[in-house]
Design an enzyme around this catalytic site. Structure first.
Site, mmCIF file in Angstrom:
data_model
loop_
_atom_site.group_PDB
_atom_site.id
_atom_site.type_symbol
_atom_site.label_atom_id
_atom_site.label_comp_id
_atom_site.label_asym_id
_atom_site.label_seq_id
_atom_site.Cartn_x
_atom_site.Cartn_y
_atom_site.Cartn_z
ATOM 1 N N ASP A 75 35.904 48.103 35.395
ATOM 2 C CA ASP A 75 35.682 47.156 36.494
ATOM 3 C C ASP A 75 36.015 47.866 37.802
ATOM 4 O O ASP A 75 36.990 48.605 37.878
ATOM 5 C CB ASP A 75 36.552 45.906 36.346
ATOM 6 C CG ASP A 75 36.026 44.720 37.134
ATOM 7 O OD1 ASP A 75 35.730 43.679 36.524
ATOM 8 O OD2 ASP A 75 35.886 44.832 38.376
ATOM 9 N N SER A 82 37.204 33.010 45.253
ATOM 10 C CA SER A 82 36.279 32.241 44.405
ATOM 11 C C SER A 82 36.392 32.610 42.931
ATOM 12 O O SER A 82 35.889 31.898 42.071
ATOM 13 C CB SER A 82 34.834 32.450 44.877
ATOM 14 O OG SER A 82 34.424 33.791 44.673
ATOM 15 N N LEU A 84 39.227 32.722 41.245
ATOM 16 C CA LEU A 84 40.417 32.135 40.636
ATOM 17 C C LEU A 84 40.125 30.875 39.834
ATOM 18 O O LEU A 84 40.935 30.465 38.995
ATOM 19 C CB LEU A 84 41.457 31.829 41.728
ATOM 20 C CG LEU A 84 41.879 33.032 42.582
ATOM 21 C CD1 LEU A 84 42.913 32.611 43.605
ATOM 22 C CD2 LEU A 84 42.409 34.165 41.721
ATOM 23 N N ARG A 86 38.108 30.543 37.468
ATOM 24 C CA ARG A 86 37.772 30.845 36.080
ATOM 25 C C ARG A 86 38.340 32.170 35.577
ATOM 26 O O ARG A 86 38.460 32.359 34.370
ATOM 27 C CB ARG A 86 36.239 30.868 35.901
ATOM 28 C CG ARG A 86 35.565 31.994 36.669
ATOM 29 C CD ARG A 86 34.097 31.769 36.908
ATOM 30 N NE ARG A 86 33.527 32.853 37.705
ATOM 31 C CZ ARG A 86 33.657 32.964 39.015
ATOM 32 N NH1 ARG A 86 34.341 32.062 39.690
ATOM 33 N NH2 ARG A 86 33.119 33.969 39.675
ATOM 34 N N ASP A 143 27.692 40.123 33.682
ATOM 35 C CA ASP A 143 26.890 38.971 34.108
ATOM 36 C C ASP A 143 25.545 39.372 34.690
ATOM 37 O O ASP A 143 24.950 38.625 35.453
ATOM 38 C CB ASP A 143 27.666 38.141 35.138
ATOM 39 C CG ASP A 143 27.987 38.929 36.407
ATOM 40 O OD1 ASP A 143 27.682 40.142 36.460
ATOM 41 O OD2 ASP A 143 28.546 38.332 37.352
ATOM 42 N N ASN A 144 25.064 40.564 34.339
ATOM 43 C CA ASN A 144 23.762 40.988 34.867
ATOM 44 C C ASN A 144 22.994 41.729 33.781
ATOM 45 O O ASN A 144 23.576 42.353 32.889
ATOM 46 C CB ASN A 144 23.921 41.857 36.120
ATOM 47 C CG ASN A 144 24.614 43.171 35.823
ATOM 48 O OD1 ASN A 144 23.981 44.140 35.425
ATOM 49 N ND2 ASN A 144 25.936 43.209 35.996
ATOM 50 N N CYS A 201 25.777 33.212 38.233
ATOM 51 C CA CYS A 201 26.803 32.173 38.352
ATOM 52 C C CYS A 201 27.119 31.890 39.817
ATOM 53 O O CYS A 201 27.471 30.768 40.165
ATOM 54 C CB CYS A 201 28.063 32.597 37.602
ATOM 55 S SG CYS A 201 27.877 32.588 35.797
ATOM 56 N N CYS A 351 20.117 27.928 54.265
ATOM 57 C CA CYS A 351 20.660 27.429 52.992
ATOM 58 C C CYS A 351 22.072 27.992 52.885
ATOM 59 O O CYS A 351 22.750 28.142 53.894
ATOM 60 C CB CYS A 351 19.766 27.821 51.823
ATOM 61 S SG CYS A 351 19.591 29.602 51.575
#
Length: 393
Positions: A75, A82, A84, A86, A143-144, A201, A351
């Site tokens: 990693d 943001s 924290l 999960r 996640d990719n 996500c 947006c």
């Protein structure tokens, strides 16, 4: 109890448990399926987790608590607020720290007997085989899609099991892709989806508890593989629906035509996975079709002069989090409601970050709007550069 060939050989005489370790793992030692020999196998095992995020947090915490002797973590990100909701391996005091440092400290606190091997770098085709070679099990918490295909292919080439998990919103998946005994990830997903088709996500959200369920399943599968007990998820895809609180199972078959684990493989070395997933091509197409943009600084000046109309195309629940006090028409309602807008006055659309509003600009240009602009960076940029009282999410 079903037994199978364990991934870790019976420990040699050099692997012993101290009195402290015997007390720590006592609930394992009184289980005949684990016992002293099994706990020694766990201590001798080497497990690599890809990512210290949503899935990497619970799976590495439980692997450390269970006594897996060496846990490698790949990693290179830093802890963000943001995360924290999960990523339970990190705490509030860790915000801004490298995730690798935070994860290592937490794992060492849970079990000082565990050796945490840190790889603070991006996983790539250049380093994956070298990193994977020294581990018994690879656990994919990414996640990719480029990294998922990279992890799969490296595991197939090295003959390693790939304990897979993925999460999105209220749903999760888990499996064990082990080409030596069953199908690989490419047997299930031969081709990646087009870039942008599957939201991340960060774009679609995820229930904070969901990674705990899937990550714990991944940790369970890893321990079963090490010990050679039970029935692993090889050839099975477990589907979890948190809202319905239901598990379903799909049988997976090995594809004889799979390009990496099939009978005549064409992928015999690691490739460029960004290109395989179409990311450079998508970026080039996006640049070619780029819509007119306006910065938040320019927008602020024009709003103060009254020279521009502004439209928010997020969802109502996002609007409630924070807004600029401008009209709201969600993107999916815009094709039916665009006539509410003044075609003759300059129009800026925003947006959350700029992706949906860019699509809105294209839609309105197709309907005859000429002086329409995408707000670069969306309301997140407005919060960072103009008004920090508007919360980021």
């Amino acid at each position: 109890m079903q037994t199978r060939q364990p991934l870790v050989d019976s420990p040699n005489g050099a692997v012993e448990l101290s009195n402290e370790e015997i007390a720590r793992y006592s609930r394992h030692l009184i289980m005949p399926e684990v016992a002293l020999e099994g706990q020694k196998k766990l201590k001798q095992a080497r497990v690599l987790t890809i990512g210290a995020g949503g899935l990497g947090s619970p799976l590495s915490l439980y692997l450390a608590a269970a006594g897996v002797g060496t846990i490698g973590i790949v990693d290179f990100d830093v802890v963000d607020e943001s995360n924290l909701q999960r990523q339970i391996i990190h705490g509030t005091s860790d915000v801004g720290r490298p995730k690798m440092e935070s994860a290592r400290d937490r794992l060492n606190d849970i079990n000082p007997n565990v050796n945490v091997v840190a790889y603070e770098e991006a996983l790539s085709s250049e380093n994956a085989l070298d990193i994977f070679a020294d581990f018994d099990v690879i656990v994919d918490g990414t996640d990719n899609f480029p990294t998922r295909y990279l992890v799969n292919d490296a595991c197939v080439l090295l003959g390693k099991p790939n304990v897979y998990g993925s999460i999105f919103r209220f749903e999760g998946q888990a499996s064990v892709f082990y080409a030596e005994e069953g199908p690989c990830y490419r047997c299930l997903y031969p081709e990646p989806p087009p870039p942008g088709l599957v939201p991340s996500c960060a774009e679609g959200g995820v229930l904070g508890i969901l990674p705990g369920a899937i990550g714990t399943i991944q940790a369970t599968e890893t321990v079963k593989l090490i010990l050679g007990i039970g029935e692993p998820l090889i050839g099975r895809l477990l589907l979890y629906d948190a809202l319905g609180m239901r598990f379903r199972e799909m049988k997976l078959r090995k594809d004889p035509n799979c390009p990496v684990c099939g009978e005549n493989p064409t992928v015999t070395e690691l490739i460029d996975y960004q290109e395989f997933c179409g990311i450079p091509q998508a970026a080039a197409a996006e640049q070619e079709n780029r819509v007119p943009e306006i910065s938040v600084q320019e927008l602020k000046a024009q709003m103060e002069s009254g020279d521009i109309q502004v439209l928010d195309v997020r969802e109502p629940y996002e609007y409630e989090i924070g807004n600029l006090g401008v009209p709201l028409i969600p993107l999916n309602e815009l094709p039916e409601r665009y006539e509410e807008l003044d075609k003759d006055k300059p129009l800026a659309i925003h947006c959350r970050s700029g992706a949906r509003s860019a699509n809105a600009v294209k839609l309105l240009k197709e309907r005859g709007f000429e002086n329409v602009y995408n707000v670069s960076g969306g309301i997140l940029a407005w919060s960072e550069e103009i008004d920090p009282s508007i919360p980021q999410y």
